[in-house]
Scaffold this motif. Structure first.
Motif, short mmCIF file in Angstrom:
data_model
loop_
_atom_site.label_atom_id
_atom_site.label_comp_id
_atom_site.label_asym_id
_atom_site.label_seq_id
_atom_site.Cartn_x
_atom_site.Cartn_y
_atom_site.Cartn_z
N VAL A 124 0.83 -1.21 0.00
CA VAL A 124 0.00 0.00 0.00
C VAL A 124 0.86 1.25 0.00
CG1 VAL A 124 -1.69 1.36 1.29
CG2 VAL A 124 -2.01 -1.09 1.02
N ILE A 182 -3.44 -7.19 -2.04
CA ILE A 182 -2.68 -6.22 -1.25
C ILE A 182 -1.89 -7.00 -0.21
CG2 ILE A 182 -2.88 -4.45 0.55
CD1 ILE A 182 -3.48 -3.18 -2.10
N GLY A 199 -9.12 -0.72 -0.05
CA GLY A 199 -8.78 -1.75 -1.03
C GLY A 199 -10.02 -2.39 -1.63
#
Length: 137
Positions: free
Chosen positions: A50, A77, A89
């Motif tokens: 991230v 992720i 997300g």
């Protein structure tokens, strides 16, 4: 397989664990590099950190989803997976999450699941035959 993380050590850790399982792995240091590579590499799965410079993983995922050529690519992720990251997300269309630190076996299991997800059944009706062939080749 395209692994995107700004931390070289983590990129290499993910790469080695997946290569040991027979996956071909290409790496990128951030979202900008990922978007540059994705059309040349044509990966089966993308993993994104991230927090990265230039373009973070959440924005990268959103851009992948907005492009018809990459809209259906499985995206995972791999990060601290805070509530914000998971919520953002999901909103960006991410398919799966893996929290750091992770067990290598969990990483491999997650990637295999994502690869098999979109596989059509093989001629004998078994699901996911193509992913095994891609992983072995």
């Amino acid at each position: 397989m395209l692994v995107v993380d700004d931390n070289k050590v983590i990129r290499q850790l993910i790469r080695v664990n997946l290569e040991l399982e027979g996956f071909e792995v290409v790496t990128a240091a951030d979202g900008v590099e990922c978007l540059d590579l994705v059309h040349r590499v044509r990966p089966d799965v993308i993993t994104l950190d991230v927090v990265m410079p230039r373009l973070d993983g959440l924005e990268t995922a959103a851009r992948l989803r907005s492009d018809p050529r990459t809209r259906h690519l499985p995206v995972a992720i791999i990060s601290a997976c805070t509530a914000y990251e998971v919520d953002s997300g999901v909103a960006a269309g991410v398919d799966a999450f893996l929290a750091k630190p992770f067990e290598p076996t969990e990483l491999v299991r997650l990637v295999r699941q994502l690869m098999e997800r979109d596989d059509p059944p093989s001629l004998d009706g078994r699901q996911g035959a193509g992913a095994a062939e891609r992983a072995a080749g």
